[in-house]
Design a protein around this motif. Structure first.
Motif, mmCIF file in Angstrom:
data_model
loop_
_atom_site.group_PDB
_atom_site.id
_atom_site.type_symbol
_atom_site.label_atom_id
_atom_site.label_comp_id
_atom_site.label_asym_id
_atom_site.label_seq_id
_atom_site.Cartn_x
_atom_site.Cartn_y
_atom_site.Cartn_z
ATOM 1 N N ALA A 215 -37.669 -5.543 21.641
ATOM 2 C CA ALA A 215 -38.530 -5.222 22.780
ATOM 3 C C ALA A 215 -39.907 -5.872 22.617
ATOM 4 O O ALA A 215 -40.922 -5.181 22.579
ATOM 5 C CB ALA A 215 -38.673 -3.707 22.919
ATOM 6 N N PRO A 216 -39.967 -7.212 22.545
ATOM 7 C CA PRO A 216 -41.275 -7.849 22.391
ATOM 8 C C PRO A 216 -42.101 -7.731 23.674
ATOM 9 O O PRO A 216 -41.551 -7.753 24.773
ATOM 10 C CB PRO A 216 -40.926 -9.308 22.112
ATOM 11 C CG PRO A 216 -39.614 -9.507 22.794
ATOM 12 C CD PRO A 216 -38.888 -8.193 22.644
ATOM 13 N N ALA A 217 -43.394 -7.576 23.501
ATOM 14 C CA ALA A 217 -44.289 -7.552 24.652
ATOM 15 C C ALA A 217 -44.499 -8.984 25.136
ATOM 16 O O ALA A 217 -44.344 -9.931 24.366
ATOM 17 C CB ALA A 217 -45.620 -6.913 24.264
ATOM 18 N N PRO A 218 -44.840 -9.160 26.396
ATOM 19 C CA PRO A 218 -45.044 -10.500 26.938
ATOM 20 C C PRO A 218 -46.121 -11.287 26.190
ATOM 21 O O PRO A 218 -47.085 -10.722 25.675
ATOM 22 C CB PRO A 218 -45.478 -10.229 28.378
ATOM 23 C CG PRO A 218 -44.859 -8.919 28.704
ATOM 24 C CD PRO A 218 -44.956 -8.131 27.431
ATOM 25 N N ALA A 219 -45.906 -12.595 26.162
ATOM 26 C CA ALA A 219 -46.867 -13.526 25.570
ATOM 27 C C ALA A 219 -47.327 -14.475 26.666
ATOM 28 O O ALA A 219 -46.509 -15.045 27.391
ATOM 29 C CB ALA A 219 -46.219 -14.297 24.424
ATOM 30 N N VAL A 220 -48.650 -14.639 26.789
ATOM 31 C CA VAL A 220 -49.228 -15.448 27.859
ATOM 32 C C VAL A 220 -49.956 -16.648 27.266
ATOM 33 O O VAL A 220 -50.716 -16.504 26.307
ATOM 34 C CB VAL A 220 -50.239 -14.617 28.691
ATOM 35 C CG1 VAL A 220 -50.844 -15.441 29.813
ATOM 36 C CG2 VAL A 220 -49.597 -13.341 29.222
ATOM 37 N N THR A 221 -49.722 -17.803 27.845
ATOM 38 C CA THR A 221 -50.531 -18.980 27.567
ATOM 39 C C THR A 221 -51.337 -19.233 28.831
ATOM 40 O O THR A 221 -50.772 -19.397 29.913
ATOM 41 C CB THR A 221 -49.662 -20.208 27.236
ATOM 42 O OG1 THR A 221 -48.844 -19.892 26.106
ATOM 43 C CG2 THR A 221 -50.518 -21.417 26.912
ATOM 44 N N PHE A 222 -52.664 -19.223 28.686
ATOM 45 C CA PHE A 222 -53.565 -19.311 29.834
ATOM 46 C C PHE A 222 -54.378 -20.591 29.692
ATOM 47 O O PHE A 222 -55.243 -20.702 28.842
ATOM 48 C CB PHE A 222 -54.489 -18.089 29.834
ATOM 49 C CG PHE A 222 -55.218 -17.834 31.131
ATOM 50 C CD1 PHE A 222 -55.907 -18.836 31.781
ATOM 51 C CD2 PHE A 222 -55.244 -16.573 31.664
ATOM 52 C CE1 PHE A 222 -56.589 -18.590 32.955
ATOM 53 C CE2 PHE A 222 -55.931 -16.293 32.833
ATOM 54 C CZ PHE A 222 -56.598 -17.319 33.488
ATOM 55 N N GLY A 223 -54.067 -21.562 30.533
ATOM 56 C CA GLY A 223 -54.790 -22.831 30.515
ATOM 57 C C GLY A 223 -55.983 -22.798 31.446
ATOM 58 O O GLY A 223 -55.838 -22.493 32.632
ATOM 59 N N ILE A 224 -57.173 -23.082 30.897
ATOM 60 C CA ILE A 224 -58.403 -23.090 31.688
ATOM 61 C C ILE A 224 -59.290 -24.237 31.229
ATOM 62 O O ILE A 224 -59.054 -24.849 30.189
ATOM 63 C CB ILE A 224 -59.188 -21.758 31.559
ATOM 64 C CG1 ILE A 224 -59.549 -21.474 30.096
ATOM 65 C CG2 ILE A 224 -58.411 -20.612 32.144
ATOM 66 C CD1 ILE A 224 -60.387 -20.227 29.908
ATOM 67 N N LYS A 225 -60.318 -24.528 31.985
ATOM 68 C CA LYS A 225 -61.290 -25.539 31.597
ATOM 69 C C LYS A 225 -62.051 -25.054 30.368
ATOM 70 O O LYS A 225 -62.429 -23.880 30.275
ATOM 71 C CB LYS A 225 -62.283 -25.826 32.730
ATOM 72 C CG LYS A 225 -61.645 -26.453 33.948
ATOM 73 C CD LYS A 225 -61.245 -27.870 33.662
ATOM 74 C CE LYS A 225 -60.736 -28.545 34.915
ATOM 75 N NZ LYS A 225 -60.254 -29.872 34.664
ATOM 76 N N GLU A 226 -62.282 -25.961 29.436
ATOM 77 C CA GLU A 226 -62.953 -25.614 28.181
ATOM 78 C C GLU A 226 -64.338 -25.001 28.409
ATOM 79 O O GLU A 226 -64.784 -24.151 27.643
ATOM 80 C CB GLU A 226 -63.071 -26.862 27.308
ATOM 81 C CG GLU A 226 -63.562 -26.561 25.913
ATOM 82 C CD GLU A 226 -63.571 -27.817 25.056
ATOM 83 O OE1 GLU A 226 -64.274 -28.776 25.422
ATOM 84 O OE2 GLU A 226 -62.881 -27.808 24.032
ATOM 85 N N ALA A 227 -65.007 -25.394 29.481
ATOM 86 C CA ALA A 227 -66.344 -24.872 29.771
ATOM 87 C C ALA A 227 -66.358 -23.351 29.906
ATOM 88 O O ALA A 227 -67.380 -22.709 29.663
ATOM 89 C CB ALA A 227 -66.889 -25.510 31.044
ATOM 90 N N ALA A 228 -65.227 -22.753 30.266
ATOM 91 C CA ALA A 228 -65.159 -21.292 30.421
ATOM 92 C C ALA A 228 -65.443 -20.567 29.112
ATOM 93 O O ALA A 228 -65.908 -19.427 29.118
ATOM 94 C CB ALA A 228 -63.795 -20.882 30.960
ATOM 95 N N PHE A 229 -65.192 -21.222 27.971
ATOM 96 C CA PHE A 229 -65.425 -20.576 26.687
ATOM 97 C C PHE A 229 -66.911 -20.346 26.419
ATOM 98 O O PHE A 229 -67.266 -19.570 25.535
ATOM 99 C CB PHE A 229 -64.780 -21.363 25.548
ATOM 100 C CG PHE A 229 -63.273 -21.369 25.633
ATOM 101 C CD1 PHE A 229 -62.550 -20.206 25.467
ATOM 102 C CD2 PHE A 229 -62.591 -22.531 25.922
ATOM 103 C CE1 PHE A 229 -61.169 -20.197 25.569
ATOM 104 C CE2 PHE A 229 -61.210 -22.547 26.019
ATOM 105 C CZ PHE A 229 -60.500 -21.375 25.843
ATOM 106 N N GLY A 230 -67.772 -21.006 27.182
ATOM 107 C CA GLY A 230 -69.210 -20.761 27.093
ATOM 108 C C GLY A 230 -69.618 -19.467 27.775
ATOM 109 O O GLY A 230 -70.776 -19.070 27.706
#
Length: 123
Positions: free
Chosen positions: A61-76
């Motif tokens: 029963a693994p919980a969902p795994a998400v890969t979320f692609g966004i612009k690197e600038a968002a990490f600021g």
């Protein structure tokens, strides 16, 4: 443009696809703003039982795994990343049940300016 790929057991996903796509899109639009609704991409990957392993054995029963692609600038903007993490987790738990909440994983993958393309045009 935000891209979400969600790996989830096929048995947990069946019949809930539309609801999960809608809730994840809502979560993105709440953080980015209404303009992002039309460009948010959600890809659901149903994994058959026995094809997901944890610790060297098939997971039951693994919980969902998400890969979320966004612009690197968002990490600021750490508050934005935190809001996305919370909103995406809430969306998944809201559709699949609160029992998955603590196990949901999200990997934020940032692309630098000029290192992604859409419609044949560099973004």
């Amino acid at each position: 443009m935000p891209h979400l790929s969600v790996d989830v057991l096929e048995s947990d996903l069946a019949g809930r696809e539309s609801a999960l796509i809608a809730r994840l899109t809502d979560a993105v639009a709440e953080v980015y703003g209404p303009w992002a609704r039309d460009i948010a991409v959600v890809r659901l990957n149903g994994v058959p039982a026995g094809r997901w392993g944890i610790g060297g054995v098939p997971a039951t029963a693994p919980a969902p795994a998400v890969t979320f692609g966004i612009k690197e600038a968002a990490f600021g903007r750490p508050e934005m990343i935190a809001a996305l993490a919370s909103g995406v987790t809430d969306a998944i738990a809201g559709v699949l049940g609160d029992h998955v909440r603590d196990g949901v994983t999200i990997d934020f993958i940032g692309s630098r300016e000029g290192r992604s393309a859409s419609g044949g045009k560099i973004q």
